[in-house]
Write an enzyme that holds these catalytic residues in place. Sequence first.
Site, PDB file in Angstrom:
ATOM      1  N   HIS A  22       0.842  -1.198   0.000  1.00 26.74           N
ATOM      2  CA  HIS A  22       0.000   0.000   0.000  1.00 26.74           C
ATOM      3  C   HIS A  22       0.876   1.247   0.000  1.00 26.74           C
ATOM      4  CE1 HIS A  22      -0.279   1.831   4.291  1.00 26.74           C
ATOM      5  NE2 HIS A  22       0.909   1.327   4.110  1.00 26.74           N
ATOM      6  N   CYS A  31       2.974  12.006  -0.851  1.00 28.02           N
ATOM      7  CA  CYS A  31       2.394  10.685  -1.086  1.00 28.02           C
ATOM      8  C   CYS A  31       3.501   9.673  -0.876  1.00 28.02           C
ATOM      9  CB  CYS A  31       1.850  10.614  -2.510  1.00 28.02           C
ATOM     10  SG  CYS A  31       1.103   9.048  -2.941  1.00 28.02           S
ATOM     11  N   HIS A  35       4.979   0.291  -0.602  1.00 28.72           N
ATOM     12  CA  HIS A  35       5.713  -0.587   0.309  1.00 28.72           C
ATOM     13  C   HIS A  35       4.715  -1.571   0.908  1.00 28.72           C
ATOM     14  CE1 HIS A  35       4.050   2.564   2.866  1.00 28.72           C
ATOM     15  NE2 HIS A  35       4.056   1.674   3.833  1.00 28.72           N
ATOM     16  N   HIS A  37       3.363  -4.296   4.309  1.00 25.15           N
ATOM     17  CA  HIS A  37       3.356  -4.631   5.738  1.00 25.15           C
ATOM     18  C   HIS A  37       2.847  -6.060   5.897  1.00 25.15           C
ATOM     19  CE1 HIS A  37       3.884  -0.483   7.133  1.00 25.15           C
ATOM     20  NE2 HIS A  37       2.976  -0.118   6.230  1.00 25.15           N
ATOM     21  N   HIS A  75      -1.796 -10.605   0.079  1.00 20.79           N
ATOM     22  CA  HIS A  75      -0.999 -10.634  -1.154  1.00 20.79           C
ATOM     23  C   HIS A  75      -1.603  -9.775  -2.259  1.00 20.79           C
ATOM     24  CE1 HIS A  75       1.074 -14.653   0.067  1.00 20.79           C
ATOM     25  NE2 HIS A  75       1.342 -13.651   0.881  1.00 20.79           N
ATOM     26  N   GLU A 154       0.190  -2.683  11.857  1.00 19.20           N
ATOM     27  CA  GLU A 154       1.025  -2.705  10.650  1.00 19.20           C
ATOM     28  C   GLU A 154       2.493  -2.932  10.985  1.00 19.20           C
ATOM     29  OE1 GLU A 154       0.593   0.998   8.535  1.00 19.20           O
ATOM     30  OE2 GLU A 154       1.775   2.098   9.994  1.00 19.20           O
TER      31      GLU A 154
HETATM   32 ZN   LIG Z   1       2.615   1.595   5.226  1.00 18.87          ZN
END
Ligand SMILES: [Zn+2]
Length: 166
Positions: A22, A31, A35, A37, A75, A154
């Site tokens: 995300h 922005c 990347h 998590h 995923h 996260e």
């Molecule tokens: Zn993040």
Amino acid sequence: MEHRGDFSVSVAKDYLVFASAHFITFAGHRCEGLHGHNYRARATVDGALDPDVWFVFDFVVLKRLMRELCDEIDHKVLLPLENPKLHVTEEDDAVLVAYDGRLRYRFPRVDCSLLPVPNTTVEMLAEMLAGRLRAKLDAMGARGLTAIEIEVEENFGQSAVYREKL
Ligand SMILES: [Zn+2]
């Protein structure tokens, strides 16, 4: 026996995770880059004891429902559909993401999860998962529940909690 307090049940299993990509937008013109998590979810439901079994809700069912919700977005690239700075469109088998009017990403459609949220913060993901869990509970006719709470983490020790009364 008399029950003086309130009950809730909670699940946070090692399979209630989603490893997803995300990026979020910030105020002004910032922005994040893409990347990922290893998100973890915890669900808690409050409610009355079922008088036949003396539990609030069946753990097996709650675990199954949460697993379905996590698997749906595992995923995937999580993309917000309601962000005023992002324009997310589908074109053939691709999803195009423009930021501030300029094309930024092009993803295979099958790898994306388009979400009805304004930003893919853990707050918004928690609220979305709570709504989806509520819909599943409604569909199965679950009764006696008084609140749902979802926590989405996260990173270790970095999470958001959304709580909703039913
Ligand atoms: Zn993040």
